[in-house]
Design a protein around this motif. Sequence first.
Motif, PDB file in Angstrom:
ATOM      1  N   ASP B  44       0.834  -1.198   0.000  1.00 47.72           N
ATOM      2  CA  ASP B  44       0.000   0.000   0.000  1.00 47.72           C
ATOM      3  C   ASP B  44       0.870   1.249   0.000  1.00 47.72           C
ATOM      4  O   ASP B  44       1.822   1.356   0.778  1.00 47.72           O
ATOM      5  CB  ASP B  44      -0.948   0.023   1.199  1.00 47.72           C
ATOM      6  CG  ASP B  44      -2.135   0.946   0.936  1.00 47.72           C
ATOM      7  OD1 ASP B  44      -3.255   0.450   0.794  1.00 47.72           O
ATOM      8  OD2 ASP B  44      -1.920   2.180   0.843  1.00 47.72           O
ATOM      9  N   THR B  53     -11.807   3.164   2.272  1.00 49.82           N
ATOM     10  CA  THR B  53     -12.336   2.367   3.380  1.00 49.82           C
ATOM     11  C   THR B  53     -12.355   3.161   4.687  1.00 49.82           C
ATOM     12  O   THR B  53     -13.333   3.121   5.424  1.00 49.82           O
ATOM     13  CB  THR B  53     -11.512   1.073   3.548  1.00 49.82           C
ATOM     14  OG1 THR B  53     -11.506   0.376   2.302  1.00 49.82           O
ATOM     15  CG2 THR B  53     -12.101   0.194   4.627  1.00 49.82           C
ATOM     16  N   MET B 348     -19.513  -3.169   1.958  1.00 54.28           N
ATOM     17  CA  MET B 348     -20.461  -4.248   2.264  1.00 54.28           C
ATOM     18  C   MET B 348     -20.198  -5.508   1.448  1.00 54.28           C
ATOM     19  O   MET B 348     -20.556  -6.595   1.860  1.00 54.28           O
ATOM     20  CB  MET B 348     -21.901  -3.777   2.058  1.00 54.28           C
ATOM     21  CG  MET B 348     -22.254  -3.455   0.634  1.00 54.28           C
ATOM     22  SD  MET B 348     -23.982  -2.939   0.486  1.00 54.28           S
ATOM     23  CE  MET B 348     -23.915  -1.210   0.888  1.00 54.28           C
TER      24      MET B 348
HETATM   25  C1  LIG Z   1     -18.302   9.000   1.866  1.00 49.96           C
HETATM   26  C2  LIG Z   1     -18.324   7.546   1.504  1.00 49.96           C
HETATM   27  C3  LIG Z   1     -19.330   6.722   2.011  1.00 49.96           C
HETATM   28  C4  LIG Z   1     -19.359   5.357   1.680  1.00 49.96           C
HETATM   29  N1  LIG Z   1     -20.311   4.564   2.246  1.00 49.96           N
HETATM   30  C5  LIG Z   1     -20.328   3.229   1.985  1.00 49.96           C
HETATM   31  C6  LIG Z   1     -21.288   2.383   2.614  1.00 49.96           C
HETATM   32  O1  LIG Z   1     -22.135   2.840   3.408  1.00 49.96           O
HETATM   33  N2  LIG Z   1     -21.248   1.056   2.328  1.00 49.96           N
HETATM   34  C7  LIG Z   1     -20.335   0.517   1.462  1.00 49.96           C
HETATM   35  O2  LIG Z   1     -20.351  -0.685   1.237  1.00 49.96           O
HETATM   36  N3  LIG Z   1     -19.408   1.308   0.851  1.00 49.96           N
HETATM   37  C8  LIG Z   1     -19.395   2.656   1.094  1.00 49.96           C
HETATM   38  N4  LIG Z   1     -18.459   3.447   0.477  1.00 49.96           N
HETATM   39  C9  LIG Z   1     -17.566   2.847  -0.530  1.00 49.96           C
HETATM   40  C10 LIG Z   1     -16.392   2.135   0.121  1.00 49.96           C
HETATM   41  O3  LIG Z   1     -15.660   3.053   0.912  1.00 49.96           O
HETATM   42  C11 LIG Z   1     -15.459   1.576  -0.958  1.00 49.96           C
HETATM   43  O4  LIG Z   1     -16.169   0.893  -1.946  1.00 49.96           O
HETATM   44  C12 LIG Z   1     -14.454   0.589  -0.345  1.00 49.96           C
HETATM   45  O5  LIG Z   1     -13.871   1.129   0.818  1.00 49.96           O
HETATM   46  C13 LIG Z   1     -13.403   0.240  -1.365  1.00 49.96           C
HETATM   47  O6  LIG Z   1     -12.368  -0.461  -0.729  1.00 49.96           O
HETATM   48  P1  LIG Z   1     -11.013  -0.696  -1.502  1.00 49.96           P
HETATM   49  O7  LIG Z   1     -10.208  -1.579  -0.653  1.00 49.96           O
HETATM   50  O8  LIG Z   1     -11.329  -1.106  -2.889  1.00 49.96           O
HETATM   51  O9  LIG Z   1     -10.383   0.772  -1.655  1.00 49.96           O
HETATM   52  P2  LIG Z   1      -9.494   1.693  -0.690  1.00 49.96           P
HETATM   53  O10 LIG Z   1      -9.913   1.600   0.720  1.00 49.96           O
HETATM   54  O11 LIG Z   1      -9.482   3.044  -1.317  1.00 49.96           O
HETATM   55  O12 LIG Z   1      -8.054   1.049  -0.799  1.00 49.96           O
HETATM   56  C14 LIG Z   1      -7.243   1.204  -1.937  1.00 49.96           C
HETATM   57  C15 LIG Z   1      -5.818   1.287  -1.468  1.00 49.96           C
HETATM   58  O13 LIG Z   1      -4.967   1.240  -2.605  1.00 49.96           O
HETATM   59  C16 LIG Z   1      -3.821   1.970  -2.290  1.00 49.96           C
HETATM   60  N5  LIG Z   1      -3.107   2.339  -3.516  1.00 49.96           N
HETATM   61  C17 LIG Z   1      -3.543   3.142  -4.527  1.00 49.96           C
HETATM   62  N6  LIG Z   1      -2.608   3.265  -5.469  1.00 49.96           N
HETATM   63  C18 LIG Z   1      -1.549   2.509  -5.063  1.00 49.96           C
HETATM   64  C19 LIG Z   1      -0.258   2.237  -5.613  1.00 49.96           C
HETATM   65  N7  LIG Z   1       0.158   2.749  -6.791  1.00 49.96           N
HETATM   66  N8  LIG Z   1       0.586   1.437  -4.919  1.00 49.96           N
HETATM   67  C20 LIG Z   1       0.198   0.903  -3.714  1.00 49.96           C
HETATM   68  N9  LIG Z   1      -1.007   1.140  -3.163  1.00 49.96           N
HETATM   69  C21 LIG Z   1      -1.869   1.932  -3.823  1.00 49.96           C
HETATM   70  C22 LIG Z   1      -4.358   3.176  -1.547  1.00 49.96           C
HETATM   71  O14 LIG Z   1      -3.354   3.775  -0.737  1.00 49.96           O
HETATM   72  C23 LIG Z   1      -5.492   2.572  -0.738  1.00 49.96           C
HETATM   73  O15 LIG Z   1      -5.119   2.279   0.599  1.00 49.96           O
HETATM   74  C24 LIG Z   1     -18.400   4.813   0.789  1.00 49.96           C
HETATM   75  C25 LIG Z   1     -17.393   5.646   0.285  1.00 49.96           C
HETATM   76  C26 LIG Z   1     -17.341   6.987   0.632  1.00 49.96           C
HETATM   77  C27 LIG Z   1     -16.250   7.840   0.087  1.00 49.96           C
END
Ligand SMILES: Cc1cc2nc3c(=O)[nH]c(=O)nc-3n(C[C@H](O)[C@H](O)[C@H](O)COP(=O)(O)OP(=O)(O)OC[C@H]3O[C@@H](n4cnc5c(N)ncnc54)[C@H](O)[C@@H]3O)c2cc1C
Lengths: 87, 390
Positions: B44, B53, B348
């Motif tokens: 990350d 997240t 979720m």
């Molecule tokens: C205001 C808000 C409310 C929400 N409410 C809900 C809800 O009620 N229910 C629900 O299910 N979802 C909700 N969501 C959506 C949810 O937050 C996301 O769908 C989910 O957290 C995605 O998780 P992820 O692990 O894909 O992404 P992230 O948590 O964004 O993780 C991606 C990671 O990749 C890393 N990364 C990026 N580029 C690189 C790179 N080049 N090299 C290494 N690491 C990298 C980043 O640092 C980051 O830590 C909401 C989102 C927001 C913004």
Amino acid sequence: MSDPIIVCRCEDVTLQEVREWISRGYTSLEDLRRILRLGMGPCQGRTCIPIVQRELARMTGKSIDEIGSPTGRPPAVGVELGAFTSD
Amino acid sequence: MVSGELSKGLPKTADVVIVGSGVQGASIAYNLAKMGVRDVLVLDAGDLLTGSTGRCAAGIRAQWGGELNCKLAKASLDIFETLSDELGMDIGLHQGGYLIVAYLDSEFQQLKRNVQLQNSLGINSVILSHDEVKERFPALDISNAVGFTYHHRDGHADPFLTTLAYIEGAKRLGVNFYFRTKVTGIEARGDRVEGVQTSKGYISTKVVVNAAGPWARDIAQMVGLSIPVEPEAHEIVVTEPVPRILDPMVISFSGNFYMQQRPNGSFIMGMGPEPYAHPKDQYSLTWKFPYIMAQKVTKLLPALREVRLLRHWAGYYAVTPDRHPILGESRYVKGFYMSVGFSGHGFMLAPITGKLIAEMIIGKKPSIDVSSLRPERFEEGKLVFEPMVV
Ligand SMILES: Cc1cc2nc3c(=O)[nH]c(=O)nc-3n(C[C@H](O)[C@H](O)[C@H](O)COP(=O)(O)OP(=O)(O)OC[C@H]3O[C@@H](n4cnc5c(N)ncnc54)[C@H](O)[C@@H]3O)c2cc1C
Ligand code: FES
């Protein structure tokens, strides 16, 4: 067992918890804030953040400057929701 | 002194490299390790939980309008209910239900059709009358609403605790996590992934998983793939904690809001970005947001008038054209998997999508058929329809 020492009164976090997560390798202030909700309570960390900064400094050997401070809060914060609805 | 992960050097090889340690990356890592893959590495660029997240509302619902979303969300909910036990750590699950409020007749018709579909798939959602809502949730002012649906098993979990529980669970099974380690390039030979270039060195691997949330497009670009995943900033606020007055998450599509009271008593609330015209690709905050939000929620829940705002922030949805995630291995680059584009519901779905991606990687038939969410569906013009997203 000794009584827990509370470092964050707003979010009910103990010194033992802080030490436990630091020794698991979570050694930045932001990590600890996210894990333990430190500084997320009504006082926004006025009480607990300095204590945690000191504990981090002690356990990691970093200086308080290297550990840094949490990001500031935006202007609307602290206002009652009703105040936004009166025209 | 503590030996953080910084003092360990990055390994030179891995069986699987996961890009991103948000709830998606963490769930995939845990599920892979649980299925016996030993040499899994999660990289990350940021600190713990600095992506979407750590910024999300963490609502969990099975009330969807499309069959595939219903199946995925229900399977996820089943996992959430036993996840604290499985991972040995509290995830802050609170099942206070989701109350969906319709303000338009056409919207209520759709909600009623959804309940039929949900019931046929084992989701025991119900339609509630005004009187039933008044009796169950007396704090709400529902005078201008048309109708309601409710599902008691919906709710929310703590996004920090849930992700940490996955991370710690994965670590116990031998997975290594490296934070502050940015992926800068991906090597491929012919049509196969060969390795990952990072800010801390090169790792050779045959499998890379793109779990980079709103930055997923940049990672896909590294193997020459162009995927339609756009970051879309959403603002959100949380209030000071107050005594418990509201159990369910309350959401409305036409009303454009969601609101819930957390277990600690604070209210968390947000809406889609159109009314406050937020720039799509910035974490900045608009002054309009608290005004519009306050108008909406103090009408619905008058007791909130005296409650103070505590924090205000923004985070990215990672949005695809059909608002469904992209799940699976690229047809063009073997060994390149994606679990991205969750369009605002990736928290979720993480328990089930992490499991499905892990099944695909070990060559097992995924326990739910998600081939319609394949990365190539956009160029094929085969979008998946879902009537229930804000
Ligand atoms: C205001 C808000 C409310 C929400 N409410 C809900 C809800 O009620 N229910 C629900 O299910 N979802 C909700 N969501 C959506 C949810 O937050 C996301 O769908 C989910 O957290 C995605 O998780 P992820 O692990 O894909 O992404 P992230 O948590 O964004 O993780 C991606 C990671 O990749 C890393 N990364 C990026 N580029 C690189 C790179 N080049 N090299 C290494 N690491 C990298 C980043 O640092 C980051 O830590 C909401 C989102 C927001 C913004
Ligand atoms: S004491 Fe930690 S936030 Fe108030």
